[in-house]
Design a protein around this motif. Sequence first.
Motif: not given
Ligand code: SF4
Length: 341
Positions: A50, A120, A122-124, A126-127, A165, A196
């Motif tokens: 990731f 996505c 932006v890669h978060c 906490y996802c 996504g 996002r």
């Molecule tokens: S929180 Fe949303 S924008 Fe961020 S990585 Fe996960 S699915 Fe993608």
Amino acid sequence: MPAVVALSPPAAEDWQAQARAARMTTAELLARVGLTEADFPAGVIADPQFPVSVPPHFLAQIRKGDPADPLLLQVLARGEEAWPQPGRLTDPLEEADYRAAPGLLRKYRSRALLIASGACAVHCRYCFRRHYDYGSTMLTRSGEAEALALIAGDAAIDEVILSGGDPLSLSDARLAALIDAIAAIGHVTTLRIHSRTLVAIPDRVTPALIDLLSGTRLNVVIVIHSNHAGEISGDVAAAMHRLRGAGVTLLNQSVLLAGVNDAADTLAAHSRRLFAAGVLPYYLHLTDPVDGAAHFDVDEPRARAIEMELRAMLPGYLVPRLVREVPGKTSKTPLWALPEG
Ligand code: SF4
Ligand SMILES: *Cc1c(COP(=O)(O)O)cnc(C)c1O
């Protein structure tokens, strides 16, 4: 002489170039925000599964030289992720049980959710979807016909949700085809897009997207995913106003994240900034027990206390609904409906 690579910044209107420019290593991210690994007590890690993805606009909102910056903490993989996390899951919402067709989740009677894209902007960190095998769950072109047929065959579905996504990582042409196909199903009245991308690449609101959304017969709702007032820049606010001009209803969904937004005054400032940009707060989610993200958890008693404070600070319409996902429930579960414990 070493090869010189000219790195010119992408043209502002080219959102796809900005999405490509988002890819970087953890070391590059640290260098760009003026920090080193030593600034983080537990260090930082690289996650090849990731990789880091931070679009230029989002990067520009991060305060340089501040290891506690609330935007940075959402995208930087800190050493805490590698700590043992017993009881954490890779599919915490048990979404695999709700797969009605490839790329279609049917959890609630009136709403069907299409996993329109696995990508996505932006890669978060906490996802809850970071452990997804998108290859097998995502809407493919062949699966799309099956998913749409299922929606067409069930008159109880009046709202189709594009999620991921991030559905706004699809091209305008691909979105147009998908939205047209959904609009062709008579009993569907509402199109909802969860994204996002809008706070990470506000240039994603292209003239073609505006035409598409204002031209459809469907009632369009966009739920932006933003967690902190610092994400609502002037450019993001301007993009929101363009969407409102196209008749789109704008809502926001946040996740309550330790170290990012777990204080009433931070959340109040966020709600006010959203409202100024034409967006109403919708949900504030407690974290799901996803493996690797325990350091973001805020426990229920603290979450309730923060919500009480928030209610005293804001008009009711700016207080988001505090919810958590309870597998097997027929809707998101408000915290007030859970036994205290
Ligand atoms: S929180 Fe949303 S924008 Fe961020 S990585 Fe996960 S699915 Fe993608
Ligand atoms: C959250 C969610 C929805 C939408 O729920 P709302 O309460 O209407 O926002 C729909 N489908 C799935 C699978 C969801 O997780």
